[in-house]
Design a protein around this motif. Structure first.
Motif, PDB file in Angstrom:
ATOM      1  N   UNK A   1      35.787  50.759  58.460  1.00 49.39           N
ATOM      2  CA  UNK A   1      35.679  52.111  59.046  1.00 49.39           C
ATOM      3  C   UNK A   1      34.303  52.285  59.675  1.00 49.39           C
ATOM      4  N   UNK A   2      33.271  51.835  58.947  1.00 47.07           N
ATOM      5  CA  UNK A   2      31.905  51.929  59.484  1.00 47.07           C
ATOM      6  C   UNK A   2      31.765  51.168  60.785  1.00 47.07           C
ATOM      7  N   UNK A   3      32.392  50.006  60.852  1.00 44.98           N
ATOM      8  CA  UNK A   3      32.303  49.181  62.067  1.00 44.98           C
ATOM      9  C   UNK A   3      32.936  49.894  63.256  1.00 44.98           C
ATOM     10  N   UNK A   4      34.044  50.577  63.006  1.00 48.92           N
ATOM     11  CA  UNK A   4      34.716  51.304  64.104  1.00 48.92           C
ATOM     12  C   UNK A   4      33.821  52.439  64.605  1.00 48.92           C
ATOM     13  N   UNK A   5      33.216  53.179  63.660  1.00 53.44           N
ATOM     14  CA  UNK A   5      32.325  54.281  64.064  1.00 53.44           C
ATOM     15  C   UNK A   5      31.127  53.743  64.838  1.00 53.44           C
ATOM     16  N   UNK A   6      30.611  52.602  64.382  1.00 55.37           N
ATOM     17  CA  UNK A   6      29.474  51.996  65.076  1.00 55.37           C
ATOM     18  C   UNK A   6      29.844  51.649  66.518  1.00 55.37           C
ATOM     19  N   UNK A   7      31.041  51.118  66.712  1.00 54.68           N
ATOM     20  CA  UNK A   7      31.477  50.737  68.059  1.00 54.68           C
ATOM     21  C   UNK A   7      31.660  51.967  68.947  1.00 54.68           C
ATOM     22  N   UNK A   8      31.985  53.108  68.325  1.00 56.20           N
ATOM     23  CA  UNK A   8      32.165  54.334  69.101  1.00 56.20           C
ATOM     24  C   UNK A   8      30.832  54.948  69.526  1.00 56.20           C
ATOM     25  N   UNK A   9      29.781  54.651  68.777  1.00 58.35           N
ATOM     26  CA  UNK A   9      28.471  55.235  69.062  1.00 58.35           C
ATOM     27  C   UNK A   9      27.898  54.678  70.367  1.00 58.35           C
ATOM     28  N   UNK A  10      27.121  55.499  71.064  1.00 62.85           N
ATOM     29  CA  UNK A  10      26.485  55.046  72.301  1.00 62.85           C
ATOM     30  C   UNK A  10      24.996  54.775  72.101  1.00 62.85           C
ATOM     31  N   UNK A  11      24.537  54.913  70.870  1.00 59.93           N
ATOM     32  CA  UNK A  11      23.103  54.732  70.615  1.00 59.93           C
ATOM     33  C   UNK A  11      22.745  53.250  70.574  1.00 59.93           C
ATOM     34  N   UNK A  12      23.558  52.463  69.892  1.00 53.71           N
ATOM     35  CA  UNK A  12      23.262  51.038  69.779  1.00 53.71           C
ATOM     36  C   UNK A  12      23.706  50.305  71.037  1.00 53.71           C
ATOM     37  N   UNK A  13      22.994  49.233  71.372  1.00 52.55           N
ATOM     38  CA  UNK A  13      23.366  48.449  72.545  1.00 52.55           C
ATOM     39  C   UNK A  13      24.530  47.522  72.178  1.00 52.55           C
ATOM     40  N   UNK A  14      25.106  46.923  73.196  1.00 58.09           N
ATOM     41  CA  UNK A  14      26.233  46.020  72.952  1.00 58.09           C
ATOM     42  C   UNK A  14      25.798  44.843  72.075  1.00 58.09           C
ATOM     43  N   UNK A  15      24.591  44.333  72.355  1.00 59.15           N
ATOM     44  CA  UNK A  15      24.077  43.192  71.587  1.00 59.15           C
ATOM     45  C   UNK A  15      23.924  43.568  70.113  1.00 59.15           C
ATOM     46  N   UNK A  16      23.379  44.762  69.852  1.00 57.94           N
ATOM     47  CA  UNK A  16      23.192  45.197  68.473  1.00 57.94           C
ATOM     48  C   UNK A  16      24.536  45.359  67.764  1.00 57.94           C
ATOM     49  N   UNK A  17      25.525  45.857  68.504  1.00 49.72           N
ATOM     50  CA  UNK A  17      26.853  46.027  67.905  1.00 49.72           C
ATOM     51  C   UNK A  17      27.479  44.676  67.552  1.00 49.72           C
ATOM     52  N   UNK A  18      27.296  43.720  68.449  1.00 48.64           N
ATOM     53  CA  UNK A  18      27.863  42.389  68.189  1.00 48.64           C
ATOM     54  C   UNK A  18      27.206  41.780  66.951  1.00 48.64           C
ATOM     55  N   UNK A  19      25.862  41.889  66.880  1.00 45.85           N
ATOM     56  CA  UNK A  19      25.142  41.316  65.736  1.00 45.85           C
ATOM     57  C   UNK A  19      25.585  41.997  64.442  1.00 45.85           C
ATOM     58  N   UNK A  20      25.621  43.342  64.438  1.00 46.51           N
ATOM     59  CA  UNK A  20      25.981  44.078  63.217  1.00 46.51           C
ATOM     60  C   UNK A  20      27.423  43.768  62.798  1.00 46.51           C
ATOM     61  N   UNK A  21      28.305  43.649  63.778  1.00 46.08           N
ATOM     62  CA  UNK A  21      29.700  43.346  63.458  1.00 46.08           C
ATOM     63  C   UNK A  21      29.819  41.950  62.845  1.00 46.08           C
ATOM     64  N   UNK A  22      29.084  41.011  63.412  1.00 41.49           N
ATOM     65  CA  UNK A  22      29.139  39.642  62.895  1.00 41.49           C
ATOM     66  C   UNK A  22      28.610  39.580  61.466  1.00 41.49           C
ATOM     67  N   UNK A  23      27.464  40.221  61.231  1.00 39.90           N
ATOM     68  CA  UNK A  23      26.884  40.221  59.874  1.00 39.90           C
ATOM     69  C   UNK A  23      27.843  40.900  58.908  1.00 39.90           C
ATOM     70  N   UNK A  24      28.346  42.067  59.317  1.00 38.10           N
ATOM     71  CA  UNK A  24      29.246  42.836  58.453  1.00 38.10           C
ATOM     72  C   UNK A  24      30.510  42.069  58.115  1.00 38.10           C
ATOM     73  N   UNK A  25      31.095  41.428  59.136  1.00 41.06           N
ATOM     74  CA  UNK A  25      32.353  40.719  58.923  1.00 41.06           C
ATOM     75  C   UNK A  25      32.162  39.541  57.971  1.00 41.06           C
ATOM     76  N   UNK A  26      31.079  38.808  58.160  1.00 41.15           N
ATOM     77  CA  UNK A  26      30.838  37.634  57.315  1.00 41.15           C
ATOM     78  C   UNK A  26      30.595  38.059  55.874  1.00 41.15           C
TER      79      UNK A  26
END
Lengths: 192, 111
Positions: free
Chosen positions: A106-131
């Protein structure tokens, strides 16, 4: 040697500029007039033998005093959101970080909806979170679960699941997102 | 439409100014001359001064006064600050993406 009407041309320009800045902040008004006066001095120093035409050409290149004065007004208005925009947080970012810890998908979905973080930051956070989410349960539950089950008997058979959930908390991803949120300082390009 | 282009140019000019300050501090007239060498960058030279004042207020550039070699008053030099560096880096990244996207869209429209 000064042009015959140097003072009249330059002081006339500066006076019109000062007049146009009538409603502006006094310090900004003083600074702009001083900056443009310095511009005249620099431009004149580059002239071998100045004429009135040379000075009028400098005025032309500077632009209409009224237009310059308007720039101060328009940039004042634009400056407010530009200065504060990088630090605008909302409930969405806070919820995204909190839920990244408590319920990662759920947190990952909200993060992807946010416009504050850049695409690169979202990719990094998603990768860390998923692993960490995927690895946490199988890694920690079998080993730590029985120990916690002994220490906290009320958890009973739920102990491995409980510990596994704890182990899978993508704390690193949440910490990364929070860190990037405080470090973000990129004025957005305003094309409109 | 002409107004929109002017606004777009203004928005981009601030990052061009930051880029000019990346290597070394420069004074206002020097910036005007450097940007004036690029065709279409400065529609009027005076607009640089309100822009520099705003960049200073926003903390993207720092100001220091240095004496001139001639007898004139000290010059006001603008230096890129750490937030200015970050803003420029961020803009370069965004601009690369945006430029590619716009080029692709415009070329697609022409076909």
């Amino acid at each position: 040697m000064s042009a015959p009407h140097a003072t009249a041309i330059i002081e006339g320009y500066l006076a019109r500029l000062d007049l146009g800045l009538g409603g502006s902040d006094p310090q900004r008004r003083r600074e702009l007039v001083e900056d443009v006066r310095a511009h005249f001095a620099e431009a004149r120093a580059a002239l071998a033998d100045e004429t009135d035409e040379d000075l009028l050409a400098i005025c032309d290149r500077l632009g209409e005093p009224a237009d310059l004065a308007r720039e101060v007004g328009s940039t004042t208005v634009v400056a407010q959101p530009a200065a504060s925009a990088p630090y605008v947080w909302s409930w969405l970012e806070v919820a995204a970080i909190a839920l990244t810890v408590m319920a990662w998908p759920v947190g990952a979905i909200l993060m992807l909806l946010s416009r504050v973080w850049t695409r690169r930051e979202k990719v990094i956070a998603t990768a860390i979170g998923a692993v960490t989410f995927a690895m946490g349960f199988p890694l920690s539950a079998p080993f730590v679960g029985p120990v916690v089950g002994t220490l906290v008997p009320s958890l009973g058979s739920a102990a491995p699941l409980f510990v596994g959930t704890l182990g899978s908390l993508p704390l690193v991803a949440a910490a990364y997102l929070a860190y990037r949120l405080t470090r973000t300082n990129s004025p957005r390009v305003r094309l409109a | 439409m002409a107004v929109d282009i002017t606004q777009m140019r203004k928005g981009l000019l601030e990052f061009c100014v930051l880029a000019q300050l990346e290597g070394e501090p420069r004074y206002g007239y020097e910036l005007v001359q450097r940007l004036g060498e690029v065709d279409g960058m400065l529609t009027s030279e005076g607009t640089i001064y309100p822009l520099l004042a705003r960049l200073h207020r926003e903390g993207l550039v720092a100001v220091e006064r240095r004496p001139t070699t001639s007898a004139g008053p000290p010059r006001k030099y603008y230096r890129l600050s750490a937030p200015g560096h970050r803003a420029l880096t961020s803009f370069r990244r965004e601009w690369a993406t945006l430029r590619t996207a716009i080029d692709r869209t415009l070329q697609g429209g022409a076909r």
